[in-house]
Design a protein around this motif. Structure first.
Motif, PDB file in Angstrom:
ATOM      1  N   VAL A  50       0.954  -1.328   0.601  1.00  0.00           N
ATOM      2  CA  VAL A  50       0.304  -0.324   0.192  1.00  0.00           C
ATOM      3  C   VAL A  50       0.940   1.598   0.125  1.00  0.00           C
ATOM      4  CG1 VAL A  50      -1.845  -1.261   1.192  1.00  0.00           C
ATOM      5  CG2 VAL A  50       0.292   0.354   2.549  1.00  0.00           C
ATOM      6  N   ALA A  51       2.183   1.073   0.071  1.00  0.00           N
ATOM      7  CA  ALA A  51       3.097   2.482   0.582  1.00  0.00           C
ATOM      8  C   ALA A  51       4.141   1.592   0.037  1.00  0.00           C
ATOM      9  CB  ALA A  51       2.876   2.778   1.427  1.00  0.00           C
ATOM     10  N   VAL A  52       5.483   2.640   0.450  1.00  0.00           N
ATOM     11  CA  VAL A  52       6.851   2.755  -0.353  1.00  0.00           C
ATOM     12  C   VAL A  52       7.381   3.786   1.063  1.00  0.00           C
ATOM     13  CG1 VAL A  52       8.958   2.572  -1.710  1.00  0.00           C
ATOM     14  CG2 VAL A  52       6.823   1.755  -2.081  1.00  0.00           C
ATOM     15  N   LEU A  53       7.989   2.844   1.825  1.00  0.00           N
ATOM     16  CA  LEU A  53       9.202   4.134   3.029  1.00  0.00           C
ATOM     17  C   LEU A  53      10.475   4.228   1.732  1.00  0.00           C
ATOM     18  CD1 LEU A  53       8.105   3.046   5.734  1.00  0.00           C
ATOM     19  CD2 LEU A  53       7.512   4.764   5.037  1.00  0.00           C
ATOM     20  N   ILE A  54      11.218   5.136   1.953  1.00  0.00           N
ATOM     21  CA  ILE A  54      12.713   5.561   1.155  1.00  0.00           C
ATOM     22  C   ILE A  54      13.304   6.318   2.261  1.00  0.00           C
ATOM     23  CG2 ILE A  54      11.691   7.400  -0.117  1.00  0.00           C
ATOM     24  CD1 ILE A  54      13.926   6.394  -2.617  1.00  0.00           C
ATOM     25  N   SER A  55      14.446   5.783   2.044  1.00  0.00           N
ATOM     26  CA  SER A  55      15.315   7.544   2.988  1.00  0.00           C
ATOM     27  C   SER A  55      15.359   8.696   2.649  1.00  0.00           C
ATOM     28  CB  SER A  55      16.749   6.618   3.404  1.00  0.00           C
ATOM     29  OG  SER A  55      17.514   6.168   2.029  1.00  0.00           O
ATOM     30  N   HIS A  56      16.244   8.898   3.753  1.00  0.00           N
ATOM     31  CA  HIS A  56      15.684  10.783   2.917  1.00  0.00           C
ATOM     32  C   HIS A  56      17.435  10.505   2.180  1.00  0.00           C
ATOM     33  CE1 HIS A  56      17.155  14.863   3.238  1.00  0.00           C
ATOM     34  NE2 HIS A  56      15.743  15.308   2.917  1.00  0.00           N
ATOM     35  N   GLU A  57      18.681  10.031   1.906  1.00  0.00           N
ATOM     36  CA  GLU A  57      20.085   9.823   1.851  1.00  0.00           C
ATOM     37  C   GLU A  57      18.983   9.538  -0.292  1.00  0.00           C
ATOM     38  OE1 GLU A  57      19.062   8.548   4.640  1.00  0.00           O
ATOM     39  OE2 GLU A  57      20.575  10.169   6.186  1.00  0.00           O
ATOM     40  N   ARG A  58      18.484   8.163   0.329  1.00  0.00           N
ATOM     41  CA  ARG A  58      18.472   7.768  -1.496  1.00  0.00           C
ATOM     42  C   ARG A  58      17.345   8.818  -1.655  1.00  0.00           C
ATOM     43  NH1 ARG A  58      18.417   2.301  -2.781  1.00  0.00           N
ATOM     44  NH2 ARG A  58      19.422   1.760  -1.057  1.00  0.00           N
ATOM     45  N   TYR A  59      16.215   9.520  -1.000  1.00  0.00           N
ATOM     46  CA  TYR A  59      15.381  10.031  -1.679  1.00  0.00           C
ATOM     47  C   TYR A  59      16.121  11.744  -2.426  1.00  0.00           C
ATOM     48  CZ  TYR A  59      12.039  13.624  -3.018  1.00  0.00           C
ATOM     49  OH  TYR A  59      11.516  15.010  -3.124  1.00  0.00           O
ATOM     50  N   GLU A  60      17.444  11.632  -1.742  1.00  0.00           N
ATOM     51  CA  GLU A  60      17.739  12.749  -2.395  1.00  0.00           C
ATOM     52  C   GLU A  60      19.303  12.341  -3.723  1.00  0.00           C
ATOM     53  OE1 GLU A  60      18.041  16.526  -1.118  1.00  0.00           O
ATOM     54  OE2 GLU A  60      16.485  15.971  -0.596  1.00  0.00           O
ATOM     55  N   ARG A  61      19.319  11.498  -3.782  1.00  0.00           N
ATOM     56  CA  ARG A  61      20.340  10.649  -4.370  1.00  0.00           C
ATOM     57  C   ARG A  61      19.133  10.533  -6.157  1.00  0.00           C
ATOM     58  NH1 ARG A  61      22.595   7.041  -1.146  1.00  0.00           N
ATOM     59  NH2 ARG A  61      20.992   5.580  -2.094  1.00  0.00           N
ATOM     60  N   LEU A  62      17.860  10.649  -4.992  1.00  0.00           N
ATOM     61  CA  LEU A  62      17.096  10.307  -6.730  1.00  0.00           C
ATOM     62  C   LEU A  62      16.887  11.932  -7.072  1.00  0.00           C
ATOM     63  CD1 LEU A  62      14.243   8.039  -6.007  1.00  0.00           C
ATOM     64  CD2 LEU A  62      15.890   7.585  -7.404  1.00  0.00           C
ATOM     65  N   LEU A  63      16.349  12.821  -6.900  1.00  0.00           N
ATOM     66  CA  LEU A  63      16.400  13.999  -6.865  1.00  0.00           C
ATOM     67  C   LEU A  63      17.746  14.815  -7.723  1.00  0.00           C
ATOM     68  CD1 LEU A  63      14.812  15.519  -4.258  1.00  0.00           C
ATOM     69  CD2 LEU A  63      13.705  15.600  -6.255  1.00  0.00           C
ATOM     70  N   LYS A  64      19.020  13.695  -7.547  1.00  0.00           N
ATOM     71  CA  LYS A  64      19.940  14.823  -7.995  1.00  0.00           C
ATOM     72  C   LYS A  64      20.150  14.176  -9.064  1.00  0.00           C
ATOM     73  CE  LYS A  64      22.857  15.869  -3.752  1.00  0.00           C
ATOM     74  NZ  LYS A  64      24.318  15.502  -3.110  1.00  0.00           N
ATOM     75  N   ALA A  65      19.227  13.009  -9.566  1.00  0.00           N
ATOM     76  CA  ALA A  65      19.798  12.036 -11.062  1.00  0.00           C
ATOM     77  C   ALA A  65      18.575  12.194 -11.500  1.00  0.00           C
ATOM     78  CB  ALA A  65      19.564  10.398 -10.659  1.00  0.00           C
ATOM     79  N   GLY A  66      18.233  13.417 -11.321  1.00  0.00           N
ATOM     80  CA  GLY A  66      16.885  13.706 -12.172  1.00  0.00           C
ATOM     81  C   GLY A  66      15.450  13.335 -12.171  1.00  0.00           C
ATOM     82  N   ILE A  67      15.558  12.554 -10.729  1.00  0.00           N
ATOM     83  CA  ILE A  67      14.236  11.474 -10.673  1.00  0.00           C
ATOM     84  C   ILE A  67      13.086  11.885  -9.631  1.00  0.00           C
ATOM     85  CG2 ILE A  67      13.104   9.374 -10.437  1.00  0.00           C
ATOM     86  CD1 ILE A  67      15.632   8.528 -11.715  1.00  0.00           C
ATOM     87  N   ASP A  68      12.669  13.277  -9.463  1.00  0.00           N
ATOM     88  CA  ASP A  68      11.267  13.297  -8.960  1.00  0.00           C
ATOM     89  C   ASP A  68       9.904  12.863  -8.722  1.00  0.00           C
ATOM     90  OD1 ASP A  68       9.977  14.704  -6.928  1.00  0.00           O
ATOM     91  OD2 ASP A  68       9.865  17.147  -8.653  1.00  0.00           O
ATOM     92  N   ILE A  69      10.425  11.913  -8.179  1.00  0.00           N
ATOM     93  CA  ILE A  69       8.666  11.198  -7.608  1.00  0.00           C
ATOM     94  C   ILE A  69       7.085  11.662  -7.107  1.00  0.00           C
ATOM     95  CG2 ILE A  69      10.562   9.167  -6.701  1.00  0.00           C
ATOM     96  CD1 ILE A  69       9.487   9.340  -4.213  1.00  0.00           C
ATOM     97  N   THR A  70       7.780  13.073  -7.020  1.00  0.00           N
ATOM     98  CA  THR A  70       6.281  13.937  -7.231  1.00  0.00           C
ATOM     99  C   THR A  70       5.280  13.759  -8.058  1.00  0.00           C
ATOM    100  OG1 THR A  70       7.400  15.396  -6.841  1.00  0.00           O
ATOM    101  CG2 THR A  70       6.794  14.415  -4.269  1.00  0.00           C
ATOM    102  N   GLU A  71       6.417  13.959  -8.901  1.00  0.00           N
ATOM    103  CA  GLU A  71       5.752  13.867 -10.537  1.00  0.00           C
ATOM    104  C   GLU A  71       4.934  13.333 -10.665  1.00  0.00           C
ATOM    105  OE1 GLU A  71       8.639  15.680 -12.882  1.00  0.00           O
ATOM    106  OE2 GLU A  71       9.290  17.028 -11.860  1.00  0.00           O
ATOM    107  N   TYR A  72       5.023  11.816 -10.662  1.00  0.00           N
ATOM    108  CA  TYR A  72       4.375  10.843 -10.530  1.00  0.00           C
ATOM    109  C   TYR A  72       2.861  10.661  -9.925  1.00  0.00           C
ATOM    110  CZ  TYR A  72       8.993  10.215 -13.467  1.00  0.00           C
ATOM    111  OH  TYR A  72       9.839  10.126 -14.242  1.00  0.00           O
TER     112      TYR A  72
END
Length: 70
Positions: free
Chosen positions: A48-70
């Motif tokens: 029902v949900a996915v938890l992700i560490s803040h560090e991993r989230y920051e790496r996604l943003l730096k890679a150009g992936i913003d999960i809030t856009e999906y």
């Protein structure tokens, strides 16, 4: 460790919703953050949900992936 070992993906962990209801939220989230992991939260055996560490989230943003856009 060779490139193939590094490329192998680790399966995501699973936490049951009942674990959070039993007051385990802080322990589960802190562990996930400390180990820089992601995990599914299950309710009645279904994700029902996915938890992700803040560090991993920051790496996604730096890679150009913003999960809030999906």
């Amino acid at each position: 460790m060779n490139k193939e070992d590094k490329a192998q993906k680790q399966p995501m962990e699973f936490y049951n919703m009942s674990d959070f209801l039993r007051g385990q939220s802080s322990k589960l989230i802190t562990g996930l953050s400390d180990e820089d992991k992601t995990a599914f939260v299950l309710k009645n055996g279904k994700p029902v949900a996915v938890l992700i560490s803040h560090e991993r989230y920051e790496r996604l943003l730096k890679a150009g992936i913003d999960i809030t856009e999906y």
